[in-house]
Design a protein around this motif. Sequence first.
Motif, PDB file in Angstrom:
ATOM      1  N   GLU A  35       0.836  -1.209   0.000  1.00  0.00           N
ATOM      2  CA  GLU A  35       0.000   0.000   0.000  1.00  0.00           C
ATOM      3  C   GLU A  35       0.863   1.248   0.000  1.00  0.00           C
ATOM      4  N   PHE A  36       1.952   1.200   0.764  1.00  0.00           N
ATOM      5  CA  PHE A  36       2.839   2.356   0.848  1.00  0.00           C
ATOM      6  C   PHE A  36       3.440   2.685  -0.512  1.00  0.00           C
ATOM      7  N   TYR A  37       3.969   1.678  -1.194  1.00  0.00           N
ATOM      8  CA  TYR A  37       4.588   1.935  -2.497  1.00  0.00           C
ATOM      9  C   TYR A  37       3.556   2.364  -3.527  1.00  0.00           C
ATOM     10  N   LYS A  38       2.380   1.773  -3.453  1.00  0.00           N
ATOM     11  CA  LYS A  38       1.337   2.113  -4.419  1.00  0.00           C
ATOM     12  C   LYS A  38       0.866   3.552  -4.248  1.00  0.00           C
ATOM     13  N   ASP A  39       0.664   3.984  -2.983  1.00  0.00           N
ATOM     14  CA  ASP A  39       0.039   5.284  -2.725  1.00  0.00           C
ATOM     15  C   ASP A  39       1.032   6.418  -2.484  1.00  0.00           C
ATOM     16  N   TYR A  40       2.257   6.096  -2.021  1.00  0.00           N
ATOM     17  CA  TYR A  40       3.157   7.166  -1.582  1.00  0.00           C
ATOM     18  C   TYR A  40       4.520   7.172  -2.272  1.00  0.00           C
ATOM     19  N   VAL A  41       4.818   6.148  -3.050  1.00  0.00           N
ATOM     20  CA  VAL A  41       6.129   6.118  -3.692  1.00  0.00           C
ATOM     21  C   VAL A  41       5.999   6.152  -5.208  1.00  0.00           C
ATOM     22  N   VAL A  42       5.340   5.140  -5.757  1.00  0.00           N
ATOM     23  CA  VAL A  42       5.255   5.040  -7.215  1.00  0.00           C
ATOM     24  C   VAL A  42       4.595   6.271  -7.816  1.00  0.00           C
ATOM     25  N   THR A  43       3.540   6.755  -7.176  1.00  0.00           N
ATOM     26  CA  THR A  43       2.850   7.939  -7.704  1.00  0.00           C
ATOM     27  C   THR A  43       3.639   9.224  -7.479  1.00  0.00           C
ATOM     28  N   CYS A  44       4.685   9.148  -6.661  1.00  0.00           N
ATOM     29  CA  CYS A  44       5.490  10.343  -6.362  1.00  0.00           C
ATOM     30  C   CYS A  44       6.916  10.189  -6.872  1.00  0.00           C
ATOM     31  N   THR A  45       7.114   9.320  -7.849  1.00  0.00           N
ATOM     32  CA  THR A  45       8.460   9.063  -8.367  1.00  0.00           C
ATOM     33  C   THR A  45       9.211  10.330  -8.746  1.00  0.00           C
ATOM     34  N   PRO A  46       8.555  11.354  -9.346  1.00  0.00           N
ATOM     35  CA  PRO A  46       9.302  12.570  -9.704  1.00  0.00           C
ATOM     36  C   PRO A  46      10.051  13.195  -8.533  1.00  0.00           C
ATOM     37  N   GLU A  47       9.529  13.051  -7.332  1.00  0.00           N
ATOM     38  CA  GLU A  47      10.165  13.664  -6.168  1.00  0.00           C
ATOM     39  C   GLU A  47      11.488  12.995  -5.819  1.00  0.00           C
ATOM     40  N   PHE A  48      11.672  11.738  -6.252  1.00  0.00           N
ATOM     41  CA  PHE A  48      12.857  10.990  -5.849  1.00  0.00           C
ATOM     42  C   PHE A  48      13.954  10.973  -6.915  1.00  0.00           C
ATOM     43  N   LEU A  49      13.678  11.573  -8.084  1.00  0.00           N
ATOM     44  CA  LEU A  49      14.668  11.537  -9.160  1.00  0.00           C
ATOM     45  C   LEU A  49      15.986  12.179  -8.759  1.00  0.00           C
ATOM     46  N   SER A  50      15.909  13.252  -7.982  1.00  0.00           N
ATOM     47  CA  SER A  50      17.116  13.996  -7.627  1.00  0.00           C
ATOM     48  C   SER A  50      17.875  13.373  -6.462  1.00  0.00           C
ATOM     49  N   GLN A  51      17.284  12.385  -5.795  1.00  0.00           N
ATOM     50  CA  GLN A  51      17.937  11.764  -4.647  1.00  0.00           C
ATOM     51  C   GLN A  51      18.850  10.642  -5.115  1.00  0.00           C
ATOM     52  N   GLN A  52      20.102  10.731  -4.699  1.00  0.00           N
ATOM     53  CA  GLN A  52      21.104   9.768  -5.126  1.00  0.00           C
ATOM     54  C   GLN A  52      20.712   8.352  -4.697  1.00  0.00           C
ATOM     55  N   GLY A  53      20.579   7.463  -5.660  1.00  0.00           N
ATOM     56  CA  GLY A  53      20.304   6.062  -5.360  1.00  0.00           C
ATOM     57  C   GLY A  53      18.870   5.750  -4.996  1.00  0.00           C
ATOM     58  N   ALA A  54      18.027   6.775  -4.851  1.00  0.00           N
ATOM     59  CA  ALA A  54      16.650   6.532  -4.406  1.00  0.00           C
ATOM     60  C   ALA A  54      15.856   5.769  -5.455  1.00  0.00           C
ATOM     61  N   LEU A  55      16.024   6.153  -6.723  1.00  0.00           N
ATOM     62  CA  LEU A  55      15.223   5.534  -7.774  1.00  0.00           C
ATOM     63  C   LEU A  55      15.527   4.050  -7.914  1.00  0.00           C
ATOM     64  N   SER A  56      16.811   3.705  -7.910  1.00  0.00           N
ATOM     65  CA  SER A  56      17.166   2.290  -8.044  1.00  0.00           C
ATOM     66  C   SER A  56      16.665   1.490  -6.850  1.00  0.00           C
ATOM     67  N   ALA A  57      16.715   2.097  -5.659  1.00  0.00           N
ATOM     68  CA  ALA A  57      16.217   1.408  -4.466  1.00  0.00           C
ATOM     69  C   ALA A  57      14.710   1.184  -4.562  1.00  0.00           C
ATOM     70  N   ILE A  58      13.991   2.191  -5.075  1.00  0.00           N
ATOM     71  CA  ILE A  58      12.536   2.075  -5.226  1.00  0.00           C
ATOM     72  C   ILE A  58      12.195   0.951  -6.195  1.00  0.00           C
ATOM     73  N   LEU A  59      12.851   0.947  -7.336  1.00  0.00           N
ATOM     74  CA  LEU A  59      12.541  -0.062  -8.347  1.00  0.00           C
ATOM     75  C   LEU A  59      12.938  -1.459  -7.882  1.00  0.00           C
ATOM     76  N   TYR A  60      13.996  -1.542  -7.092  1.00  0.00           N
ATOM     77  CA  TYR A  60      14.378  -2.847  -6.531  1.00  0.00           C
ATOM     78  C   TYR A  60      13.299  -3.337  -5.567  1.00  0.00           C
ATOM     79  N   ASP A  61      12.803  -2.421  -4.727  1.00  0.00           N
ATOM     80  CA  ASP A  61      11.736  -2.795  -3.796  1.00  0.00           C
ATOM     81  C   ASP A  61      10.459  -3.168  -4.540  1.00  0.00           C
ATOM     82  N   VAL A  62      10.175  -2.446  -5.626  1.00  0.00           N
ATOM     83  CA  VAL A  62       8.995  -2.769  -6.430  1.00  0.00           C
ATOM     84  C   VAL A  62       9.099  -4.192  -6.969  1.00  0.00           C
ATOM     85  N   LYS A  63      10.289  -4.557  -7.423  1.00  0.00           N
ATOM     86  CA  LYS A  63      10.500  -5.915  -7.936  1.00  0.00           C
ATOM     87  C   LYS A  63      10.223  -6.953  -6.851  1.00  0.00           C
ATOM     88  N   LEU A  64      10.720  -6.702  -5.646  1.00  0.00           N
ATOM     89  CA  LEU A  64      10.481  -7.631  -4.538  1.00  0.00           C
ATOM     90  C   LEU A  64       9.004  -7.689  -4.174  1.00  0.00           C
TER      91      LEU A  64
END
Length: 513
Positions: free
Chosen positions: A316-345
């Motif tokens: 629920e967290f990734y669906k409502d607060y991360v994936v829909t807010c991906t633009p906010e994490f683009l500038s954070q070093q390593g955040a995007l790869s960590a998000i996509l790795y968690d999405v895969k899991l």
Amino acid sequence: MPVRPDSLYGLPLLPLANGLFTAFDKMGVGERIYIARGDEYGLLKDSIPHQLVDSGIPEGIHMKLCDIAQTEDLNISFLTCYLLEKLFLRLLPAEWQHAKQVIWNPGHQGQPSLEWLRLLWIYLKSCCDDLSEFSKWPILPVGNNYLLKLVENSNVIKDDGWNENICSLLLKVGCLFLRNDLPIEHPQLKNYVQLPTATGILNALLALAHNPKNVQKLFCDASEGELHELRSFILQSKWFSEGQMDDTHIDVIKHLPMFESFRNRKLVCLSKPTKLLKPNGVSEDLLNDDFVRTDSEKERIIPRRYLEVKEPSRAEFYKDYVVTCTPEFLSQQGALSAILYDVKLLIEEDTSIKLTLSITPFVLAANGSWQQSSRLYDPRVPELQDMLHREVFFPFDKFSDPETLETLVSLGLRQSLGFTGLLDFARSVSIFHDSRDSKTLAQGRRLLTCLDAVALKLSTENGEGDYNRCENATLGQNSNVFFKESRDLNLGERNIRRCNFVLFVKPWLIVIY
């Protein structure tokens, strides 16, 4: 031998506190004379000595007068709560009646002394069951120099030696402390003075705000240190486990700006908007101010169990607060790869989230737009890159590493053209034309060849050879890129056979029947 009351009428034998004598008379005739018991004498001697039996008379005479008072036939009687309240007009300044609050200068200008107020509360505790009889008068000492009228559910709190921060905070919001240098005690006092507990503070705040929704406004001048102290005091487990908290108390707590938000670390309330707890196993870098901090698992129990603060699942967290807010994490070093790795899991753990993620536009295209995975193509297929516009139909570089692409493929990233891709091919030609790209003519010809191949395939039962020939000429050796799966062809065939297919591609008009 008992004395007959009527034999005493008119005899001036009653010794008074002012040194004079007065006569016995029938009850209701003339002024009532009071005979005091215990500390009652101190309440009346300064204000109505001419109506008070002298306390210095011998004990035997005092007992005789008490016996006469008990008959209620003569004008001598005991003091009662009802009679004492009626005497307040003479014991206290008359303008105090019905006053909510008065400035109290003990012993000055007819105002009661500290000793008088002490005796009053001793008398009330021992003789008066119902404090409401005195609710017209300010008899409750608060602060240094005020008396308040008895009001139920008030903002007055017992002073229990609060620490400096709590004391300062309660005074700032408008609470008042009952004086602790006087013996103010009574079984009904809890109806008028809040106990030094969490519920007592909450009741006092509600008395000031009148509605839980207004409580937050009381804390405009509160410091962070004071609010941290308040949270530590209110959220002690003993207040909740003992069943003291009701729904109203919980509602007030939710409106207290004493909870720390994750991102900005500001003190916020649990409502407006509703706050959440951090899910286990989620990086703090992904949390916004919709989430509040807790320093330990023990501290999470109270908000979760009693304050109804929800803790979303990781899905629920990734669906409502991360994936829909991906633009906010683009500038954070390593955040995007960590998000996509968690999405895969998450997809591996909970397949139900796969559909939600596949229709969520969280993938950045090369042109800066956010798209669903299923609306973009795998850049690792060179034939697709040759046919489609690079910036419109492929992920941005940050989404193009092999591991990320594999995750996106599982969410619908296209690796073949299909009939939807054929339309995207046509759109690409149109974009090339609008931008006056030199590829326009060559790509248009390739599109026509491809359409011709599809038309042959769908219009003849024996056109397999011609179709393969045209497809190979258009796409090269990796001809499977057009229809990677048979269902692509079947779906496209049904759609094309159902209706005329008209496709506009500048500067040509292509019509398939």
